[in-house]
Design an enzyme around this catalytic site. Structure first.
Site, PDB file in Angstrom:
ATOM      1  N   LYS A  19     -33.722  33.192   1.890  1.00  0.00           N
ATOM      2  CA  LYS A  19     -33.842  34.610   1.515  1.00  0.00           C
ATOM      3  C   LYS A  19     -32.806  34.966   0.449  1.00  0.00           C
ATOM      4  CE  LYS A  19     -33.036  36.038   5.774  1.00  0.00           C
ATOM      5  NZ  LYS A  19     -32.799  34.748   6.435  1.00  0.00           N
ATOM      6  N   ARG A 133     -24.619  24.327   3.404  1.00  0.00           N
ATOM      7  CA  ARG A 133     -24.512  25.516   2.539  1.00  0.00           C
ATOM      8  C   ARG A 133     -23.056  25.791   2.167  1.00  0.00           C
ATOM      9  NH1 ARG A 133     -27.053  31.059   4.270  1.00  0.00           N
ATOM     10  NH2 ARG A 133     -25.894  30.687   6.185  1.00  0.00           N
ATOM     11  N   ARG A 167     -19.651  29.499   5.546  1.00  0.00           N
ATOM     12  CA  ARG A 167     -19.704  30.752   6.299  1.00  0.00           C
ATOM     13  C   ARG A 167     -19.275  30.533   7.746  1.00  0.00           C
ATOM     14  NH1 ARG A 167     -25.244  33.926   5.222  1.00  0.00           N
ATOM     15  NH2 ARG A 167     -25.274  33.956   7.491  1.00  0.00           N
ATOM     16  N   ARG A 178     -28.387  32.133  16.382  1.00  0.00           N
ATOM     17  CA  ARG A 178     -29.066  32.916  15.328  1.00  0.00           C
ATOM     18  C   ARG A 178     -30.566  32.621  15.332  1.00  0.00           C
ATOM     19  NH1 ARG A 178     -25.715  30.851  10.566  1.00  0.00           N
ATOM     20  NH2 ARG A 178     -27.267  31.879   9.246  1.00  0.00           N
TER      21      ARG A 178
HETATM   22  P1  AP5 Z   1     -29.954  30.820   1.868  1.00  0.00           P
HETATM   23  O1  AP5 Z   1     -30.641  31.324   0.661  1.00  0.00           O
HETATM   24  O2  AP5 Z   1     -28.516  31.092   2.054  1.00  0.00           O
HETATM   25  O3  AP5 Z   1     -30.794  31.229   3.193  1.00  0.00           O
HETATM   26  P2  AP5 Z   1     -30.901  32.622   3.954  1.00  0.00           P
HETATM   27  O4  AP5 Z   1     -32.318  32.765   4.392  1.00  0.00           O
HETATM   28  O5  AP5 Z   1     -30.308  33.711   3.128  1.00  0.00           O
HETATM   29  O6  AP5 Z   1     -30.026  32.289   5.237  1.00  0.00           O
HETATM   30  P3  AP5 Z   1     -28.923  33.162   5.992  1.00  0.00           P
HETATM   31  O7  AP5 Z   1     -28.162  32.191   6.852  1.00  0.00           O
HETATM   32  O8  AP5 Z   1     -28.159  34.013   5.051  1.00  0.00           O
HETATM   33  O9  AP5 Z   1     -29.816  34.050   6.901  1.00  0.00           O
HETATM   34  P4  AP5 Z   1     -29.407  34.799   8.161  1.00  0.00           P
HETATM   35  O10 AP5 Z   1     -30.576  35.676   8.319  1.00  0.00           O
HETATM   36  O11 AP5 Z   1     -29.073  33.958   9.321  1.00  0.00           O
HETATM   37  O12 AP5 Z   1     -27.993  35.474   7.797  1.00  0.00           O
HETATM   38  P5  AP5 Z   1     -27.582  36.919   7.269  1.00  0.00           P
HETATM   39  O13 AP5 Z   1     -26.456  36.749   6.346  1.00  0.00           O
HETATM   40  O14 AP5 Z   1     -28.763  37.654   6.823  1.00  0.00           O
HETATM   41  O15 AP5 Z   1     -30.209  29.228   1.901  1.00  0.00           O
HETATM   42  C1  AP5 Z   1     -29.620  28.390   2.894  1.00  0.00           C
HETATM   43  C2  AP5 Z   1     -29.220  27.041   2.265  1.00  0.00           C
HETATM   44  O16 AP5 Z   1     -30.390  26.350   1.857  1.00  0.00           O
HETATM   45  C3  AP5 Z   1     -28.342  27.155   1.011  1.00  0.00           C
HETATM   46  O17 AP5 Z   1     -27.395  26.133   1.026  1.00  0.00           O
HETATM   47  C4  AP5 Z   1     -29.330  26.989  -0.162  1.00  0.00           C
HETATM   48  O18 AP5 Z   1     -28.702  26.409  -1.294  1.00  0.00           O
HETATM   49  C5  AP5 Z   1     -30.371  26.067   0.451  1.00  0.00           C
HETATM   50  N1  AP5 Z   1     -31.738  26.332  -0.040  1.00  0.00           N
HETATM   51  C6  AP5 Z   1     -32.317  27.542  -0.244  1.00  0.00           C
HETATM   52  N2  AP5 Z   1     -33.595  27.394  -0.658  1.00  0.00           N
HETATM   53  C7  AP5 Z   1     -33.833  26.057  -0.702  1.00  0.00           C
HETATM   54  C8  AP5 Z   1     -34.990  25.266  -1.039  1.00  0.00           C
HETATM   55  N3  AP5 Z   1     -36.142  25.837  -1.395  1.00  0.00           N
HETATM   56  N4  AP5 Z   1     -34.870  23.908  -0.944  1.00  0.00           N
HETATM   57  C9  AP5 Z   1     -33.692  23.331  -0.563  1.00  0.00           C
HETATM   58  N5  AP5 Z   1     -32.571  24.019  -0.240  1.00  0.00           N
HETATM   59  C10 AP5 Z   1     -32.645  25.384  -0.308  1.00  0.00           C
HETATM   60  O19 AP5 Z   1     -27.053  37.613   8.607  1.00  0.00           O
HETATM   61  C11 AP5 Z   1     -25.857  37.184   9.214  1.00  0.00           C
HETATM   62  C12 AP5 Z   1     -25.563  37.997  10.457  1.00  0.00           C
HETATM   63  O20 AP5 Z   1     -25.423  39.394  10.105  1.00  0.00           O
HETATM   64  C13 AP5 Z   1     -26.628  37.993  11.544  1.00  0.00           C
HETATM   65  O21 AP5 Z   1     -26.492  36.867  12.386  1.00  0.00           O
HETATM   66  C14 AP5 Z   1     -26.327  39.307  12.267  1.00  0.00           C
HETATM   67  O22 AP5 Z   1     -25.203  39.179  13.106  1.00  0.00           O
HETATM   68  C15 AP5 Z   1     -25.934  40.230  11.122  1.00  0.00           C
HETATM   69  N6  AP5 Z   1     -27.078  40.977  10.578  1.00  0.00           N
HETATM   70  C16 AP5 Z   1     -27.549  40.919   9.296  1.00  0.00           C
HETATM   71  N7  AP5 Z   1     -28.600  41.727   9.143  1.00  0.00           N
HETATM   72  C17 AP5 Z   1     -28.803  42.323  10.340  1.00  0.00           C
HETATM   73  C18 AP5 Z   1     -29.754  43.254  10.811  1.00  0.00           C
HETATM   74  N8  AP5 Z   1     -30.712  43.757  10.022  1.00  0.00           N
HETATM   75  N9  AP5 Z   1     -29.677  43.627  12.118  1.00  0.00           N
HETATM   76  C19 AP5 Z   1     -28.718  43.162  12.921  1.00  0.00           C
HETATM   77  N10 AP5 Z   1     -27.800  42.269  12.547  1.00  0.00           N
HETATM   78  C20 AP5 Z   1     -27.838  41.850  11.256  1.00  0.00           C
HETATM   79 MG    MG Z   2     -28.667  35.039   3.348  1.00  0.00          MG
END
Ligand code: AP5
Ligand code: MG
Length: 230
Positions: A19, A133, A167, A178
Site C-alpha cells: 500500500k 523492509r 520499523r 497484525r
Molecule cells: P509496503 O509498501 O511498506 O507495504 P504496506 O502495505 O504499506 O505495509 P504496512 O506494513 O505499512 O501495512 P500495515 O497496514 O501493517 O501498517 P500501517 O503502517 O498501515 O511494502 C512492504 C515491503 O514490500 C517493502 O519492503 C517494499 O519495498 C516491498 N514491496 C512492496 N511492493 C512490492 C512488490 N510488488 N514486489 C516486491 N516487493 C514489494 O499501520 C501500522 C499500525 O498503525 C497498525 O498496526 C495499527 O496499530 C495502526 N493503524 C494504522 N491505521 C489504523 C487504522 N485505520 N485503525 C487502527 N489502527 C491503525
Molecule cells: Mg504502509
C-alpha cells in the site's frame, strides 16, 4: 475545458501488501494528497502528541488503535482545502465502524469514494516482504526492501540520504498479530465495498511497476465510464 472529476481512492490490503509503495507513486502520478494512517500515527508517537500517546501501546503490539482516534485523524484531513480535488487513503478505513464513519462524512461533504483498490498478496510473501523492509527515518513514505528493492547505498535513502531503519512493528510476533487483526477486523471491508460496486482487485505479487500500471488501468476505465455517462 472542464477539469477532471475528483479522485478519492482507498488502498486496502494486508500488512506488507505494498500500500505504501503504491501510495508514494500514485500521489505523484495524480498529484493528490496521500494520507497513510500508519505514517501519521508513527509521526505522532515520535512527536509525543496526545494522539501519539494514545496510539503507541496499540501499535507496539500490532493491535488496531481505537476507532475514534483514527477517524478524527482522517476526518480532519479529507475536509481540508488540500483534499478538495481528491485524496489517496492508505490504512484507513480498517474496521467496519471506520468505513461507516467515512461513508457518512463523505455524504455530508456530498462526495463519493471513487474506487477501493484491494492489493492481494499471499501470507508467505508478506512475511518475506516485511522481513526485509527498510524505511527512511526522514520520510517514511520512502520504502525499500533489502532484496526486492534495495537502495543504491546500503542503509541510506536514495532520495534524501536519510538513514534506513527497520520499523518497530516488523518483529515476527507483532507481524503475526497484525495479520490476525487484518483478517478479523479489516477483511469484512471487502464485502462492504464490493456490495457498493467500487471494489477492484489487483494482484500484488507482480512487480511494483506492474501493480502501479494495473491501478492506472482501473482508474482509466472508471474515467472512461464516467465520460460515457455509465
Ligand atoms: P509496503 O509498501 O511498506 O507495504 P504496506 O502495505 O504499506 O505495509 P504496512 O506494513 O505499512 O501495512 P500495515 O497496514 O501493517 O501498517 P500501517 O503502517 O498501515 O511494502 C512492504 C515491503 O514490500 C517493502 O519492503 C517494499 O519495498 C516491498 N514491496 C512492496 N511492493 C512490492 C512488490 N510488488 N514486489 C516486491 N516487493 C514489494 O499501520 C501500522 C499500525 O498503525 C497498525 O498496526 C495499527 O496499530 C495502526 N493503524 C494504522 N491505521 C489504523 C487504522 N485505520 N485503525 C487502527 N489502527 C491503525
Ligand atoms: Mg504502509
Amino acid at each position: 475545458m472542464p477539469g477532471l472529476p475528483e479522485l478519492n481512492l482507498i488502498l486496502l490490503g494486508p500488512p506488507g501488501s505494498g500500500k505504501g509503495t503504491q501510495g508514494e507513486r500514485l500521489q505523484e502520478d495524480f498529484r493528490l494528497p496521500y494520507y497513510a494512517t500508519g505514517d501519521i500515527l508513527r509521526a505522532a508517537v515520535k512527536d509525543g502528541t496526545e494522539v501519539g500517546e494514545r496510539a503507541r501501546e496499540y501499535m507496539d503490539r500490532g493491535d488496531l488503535v481505537p476507532d475514534e482516534v483514527t477517524i478524527g485523524v482522517i476526518a480532519e484531513r479529507i475536509q481540508g482545502e488540500e483534499a478538495s480535488d481528491g485524496f489517496i487513503l492508505d490504512g484507513f478505513p480498517r474496521t467496519v465502524p471506520q468505513a461507516e464513519a467515512l461513508d457518512s462524512r463523505m455524504s455530508e461533504l456530498r462526495r463519493e469514494i471513487t474506487a477501493v483498490i484491494l492489493i492481494d498478496v499471499p501470507e508467505e510473501e508478506i512475511l518475506r516482504r516485511l522481513g526485509g523492509r527498510r524505511t527512511c527515518e526522514k520520510n517514511p513514505s520512502h520504502i525499500y526492501h533489502v532484496e526486492f528493492d534495495p537502495p543504491e547505498k546500503e542503509g541510506v535513502c536514495d532520495i534524501d540520504r536519510g538513514k534506513l531503519i527497520v520499523r518497530d512493528d516488523d518483529e515476527p510476533e507483532v507481524i503475526r498479530n497484525r495479520l490476525a487483526q487484518y483478517r478479523e477486523k479489516t477483511e469484512p471491508l471487502i464485502d462492504h465495498y464490493d456490495e457498493r460496486g467500487i471494489l477492484n482487485h489487483v494482484d500484488g505479487k507482480q512487480s511494483p511497476d506492474e501493480v502501479e500500471e494495473r491501478i492506472h488501468g482501473i482508474i482509466a476505465t472508471l474515467r472512461r465510464e464516467e465520460e460515457e455517462g455509465m
